[in-house]
Design an enzyme around this catalytic site. Sequence first.
Site, PDB file in Angstrom:
ATOM      1  N   LEU A 314     -25.471  -8.495   0.823  1.00  0.00           N
ATOM      2  CA  LEU A 314     -25.186 -10.224  -0.032  1.00  0.00           C
ATOM      3  C   LEU A 314     -26.495 -10.351   0.183  1.00  0.00           C
ATOM      4  O   LEU A 314     -27.410 -10.620  -0.734  1.00  0.00           O
ATOM      5  CB  LEU A 314     -24.470 -10.789   0.670  1.00  0.00           C
ATOM      6  CG  LEU A 314     -24.279 -11.803   0.523  1.00  0.00           C
ATOM      7  CD1 LEU A 314     -22.257 -12.303   0.947  1.00  0.00           C
ATOM      8  CD2 LEU A 314     -25.545 -13.464   1.281  1.00  0.00           C
ATOM      9  N   VAL A 318     -29.833 -10.851  -2.485  1.00  0.00           N
ATOM     10  CA  VAL A 318     -29.966 -12.025  -3.190  1.00  0.00           C
ATOM     11  C   VAL A 318     -31.951 -12.370  -2.433  1.00  0.00           C
ATOM     12  O   VAL A 318     -32.349 -13.512  -2.901  1.00  0.00           O
ATOM     13  CB  VAL A 318     -29.183 -13.642  -2.847  1.00  0.00           C
ATOM     14  CG1 VAL A 318     -28.249 -13.194  -3.658  1.00  0.00           C
ATOM     15  CG2 VAL A 318     -29.083 -13.294  -1.288  1.00  0.00           C
ATOM     16  N   SER A 319     -32.966 -11.477  -1.637  1.00  0.00           N
ATOM     17  CA  SER A 319     -33.395 -11.753  -0.905  1.00  0.00           C
ATOM     18  C   SER A 319     -34.548 -12.456  -1.860  1.00  0.00           C
ATOM     19  O   SER A 319     -35.157 -12.559  -1.285  1.00  0.00           O
ATOM     20  CB  SER A 319     -33.870 -10.907  -0.205  1.00  0.00           C
ATOM     21  OG  SER A 319     -34.398  -9.523  -0.658  1.00  0.00           O
ATOM     22  N   LYS A 363     -21.111 -19.336 -13.865  1.00  0.00           N
ATOM     23  CA  LYS A 363     -20.472 -18.452 -14.461  1.00  0.00           C
ATOM     24  C   LYS A 363     -19.484 -17.891 -13.346  1.00  0.00           C
ATOM     25  O   LYS A 363     -20.643 -17.627 -12.186  1.00  0.00           O
ATOM     26  CB  LYS A 363     -20.751 -16.917 -15.050  1.00  0.00           C
ATOM     27  CG  LYS A 363     -20.801 -15.325 -15.171  1.00  0.00           C
ATOM     28  CD  LYS A 363     -21.499 -15.099 -16.010  1.00  0.00           C
ATOM     29  CE  LYS A 363     -20.934 -13.206 -15.988  1.00  0.00           C
ATOM     30  NZ  LYS A 363     -21.816 -12.569 -16.699  1.00  0.00           N
ATOM     31  N   ASP A 454     -23.653  -4.368 -23.508  1.00  0.00           N
ATOM     32  CA  ASP A 454     -22.541  -5.283 -24.108  1.00  0.00           C
ATOM     33  C   ASP A 454     -22.820  -5.979 -25.328  1.00  0.00           C
ATOM     34  O   ASP A 454     -22.700  -7.399 -24.913  1.00  0.00           O
ATOM     35  CB  ASP A 454     -21.634  -5.999 -23.138  1.00  0.00           C
ATOM     36  CG  ASP A 454     -20.228  -6.397 -24.105  1.00  0.00           C
ATOM     37  OD1 ASP A 454     -19.835  -5.420 -25.363  1.00  0.00           O
ATOM     38  OD2 ASP A 454     -19.880  -6.982 -22.543  1.00  0.00           O
TER      39      ASP A 454
END
Length: 622
Positions: A314, A318-319, A363, A454
Amino acid sequence: MRAKPNHVFYVLLIFLCYSHRSEAQLPSTQGYTCTANQTTTPQPCQTYVFYRAMAPDFLDLASIADLFSVSRLMISKPSNISSPSAPLVPNQPLFVPITCSCNSVNSSMSISYANLSYTIKPADTFYEVSTTHFQNLTTYQSVGVVNPTLVATNLTIGVNVVFPIFCKCPNSTQLQNGVNHLVSYVVQPSDNLSTVASRFGIQTQSIIDVNGNNTRTWDTIFVPVTQLPELTQPTVVPSSSTPEDDDRKGVVTGLAIGLGITGFLLILVFGFWVYREGSLKKRIIMAGDEEKQRSKMNKEVKGNKGLMGMEVSLMADVSDCLDKYRVFGIDELQEATDGFSDSCLIQGSVYKGRIDKEVYAIKKMNWNACEELKILQKVNHGNLVKLEGFCIDSLQANCYLVYEYVDNGSLYSWLHENENEKLSWKTRLRIAIDVANGLQYIHEHTRPRVVHKDIKSSNILLDTNMRARIANFGLAKSGCNAITMHIVGTQGYIAPEYLADGVVSTKMDVFSFGVVLLELISGELAIDEDGNALWASAGKVLEGNDEDKARKLKNWVDKAFFGESCSMETLMNVMTVAVSCVHRDPSKRPNMVDIVYALCKSEDLFHDISDDALSDPAVMGR
Ligand SMILES: *[C@@H]1O[C@H](CO)[C@@H](O)[C@H](O)[C@H]1NC(C)=O
Ligand SMILES: *[C@@H]1O[C@H](CO)[C@@H](O)[C@H](O)[C@H]1NC(C)=O
Ligand SMILES: *[C@@H]1O[C@H](CO)[C@@H](O)[C@H](O)[C@H]1NC(C)=O
Ligand SMILES: *[C@@H]1O[C@H](CO)[C@@H](O)[C@H](O)[C@H]1NC(C)=O
Ligand SMILES: *[C@@H]1O[C@H](CO)[C@@H](O)[C@H](O)[C@H]1NC(C)=O
Ligand SMILES: *[C@@H]1O[C@H](CO)[C@@H](O)[C@H](O)[C@H]1NC(C)=O
Ligand SMILES: *[C@@H]1O[C@H](CO)[C@@H](O)[C@H](O)[C@H]1NC(C)=O
Ligand SMILES: *[C@@H]1O[C@H](CO)[C@@H](O)[C@H](O)[C@H]1NC(C)=O
Ligand SMILES: *[C@@H]1O[C@H](CO)[C@@H](O)[C@H](O)[C@H]1NC(C)=O
């Protein structure tokens, strides 16, 4: 952190050296003074810096082009390099174009420079970036002068800094004498003025006339030339590589770089985690019964990762973003979306929410899906949806990404759900160019390259001005896995080679983009109710003689265009691009650079005809 005192000492030492030297010649350390007088020195001017390709980060034109905010072609042309995608060798000489002007820094001083914006990354300092990335074409002192609001010892990661690249514009006397450019050149230890002069094919005296006779190593000097000398480029190992190989190579290097960075980050983060463990624990205890949370989380996290494993990954994820993005609290998001109620649902797991009067698209994703965050923090382009912040709900093992809200919905709904208002051809062409620009950016200007995987009309959002932005990087890959086992994507848009072999390359985005173009031209769905793909039938339109083609195209295009003054020629051009994009053989598909070029040309053509042009279209069309 611990390295800092050393560094300060080093900078101090250098400063002492410089201040000692400054008596010999007025310091060029703060920049080259100038007077902004248009009559004597026309400004701004286009000039060049002499740059040397350099391992490890600047061994390809894309990264150098990014650094100087120019296109690869703008470097390859003046540098006598045949292909913009050619690999470079260390020390390979290049001419990089810059725009030079005289800028006042305060009431009594103006200096001449090209302002280049650079985003601070971890461990960057003014000194480091000036002497390595910019190869002493500027100095840390000058960076300090032109960024008076920044504190050199306390730089925030993600902040934009102007690096003033030293340059000069020729004055009227010099222009009269045929000096068209003053090329910025950094004196190397192995140089003397006569070797530099012969390199540029001029007299040593001409250099002395402009720069004086006591230039020193690492000084920037200005070499007066009528035209750039043609550089003799080292012969790079002839590679018979197709564009595909090229992509692969990018992917492999990408992987290596990615692994390097990830490894480094992990080490860093692990250290950080150990350090923070105490306070984290405290927070968790505060949140409730520790044991209960622990078992709950373990249940949520797939595989054998325990609480610690999850916390580490985690933080690793994000660091890098902590400084760049706003970190939202889960309470804030709950409140903004009415507890993620259906009334706020936009589509899928994306909710609309208002926080502090701003509207965002939020989201919700499970924790493993945070790949998107890692990719988005690397990209920043007007045609990509902007990430504003994120939120981590470690209790639920959820992660939320908070984006700018794009007002006008998706291209899909405009094309296929809105019967009342049809998009004009002009708007559609503009949208196509926007999307192509966004894709060109992620394919060419990110390191490692990003493949979106995508692209489809429902992932293209339109803002109030009907300009397009690419959204949903949920499936995107940065470099990693050249081959994937797990096929994802959307029927009707997936490239055949990816379906068959799982080959991931930028060419699969090109394919999907081709399908979007076909949708724009025809107004039809990418796949019809019977499961027939739009792309499969498109090639037939361009078979036969010109007359046949025109007839078939007319049948094929969206009937909504018939009321418009849109030329068959632009439609045919765009159709040709679209059909080449959906070629079965990925190596036969154009790359995004070519596509942007071809579409922009079509747009010009369109404007010449549709606008009340004064000019003769035949001349403009060239
Ligand atoms: C610019 O240079 C010209 C010629 O030397 C001089 O006449 C004019 O006053 C100058 N203008 C300014 C604004 O300094
Ligand atoms: C203008 O800036 C230069 C460089 O920072 C400095 O040396 C000079 O004293 C400044 N002059 C004034 C009037 O502020
Ligand atoms: C940098 O240059 C651009 C265009 O040349 C200009 O708009 C911008 O204001 C300049 N920024 C600074 C800090 O000089
Ligand atoms: C820039 O100058 C410093 C000395 O001031 C030197 O150590 C460094 O190697 C130079 N950088 C390049 C890329 O030549
Ligand atoms: C460094 O900058 C941050 C914000 O930019 C500020 O909060 C902090 O106090 C600064 N630290 C020092 C030592 O100046
Ligand atoms: C410059 O360097 C070249 C070769 O490195 C040498 O032959 C020449 O004498 C030098 N010229 C001066 C003026 O030092
Ligand atoms: C132009 O630059 C040259 C060299 O720096 C100088 O000798 C000359 O006086 C300048 N001319 C004008 C009109 O400023
Ligand atoms: C350098 O220039 C100064 C004046 O500009 C002159 O006095 C000196 O002799 C020159 N030195 C050389 C080595 O040419
Ligand atoms: C330009 O590059 C080509 C090969 O890359 C080389 O053969 C040619 O000599 C170069 N031109 C000059 C004038 O050096």
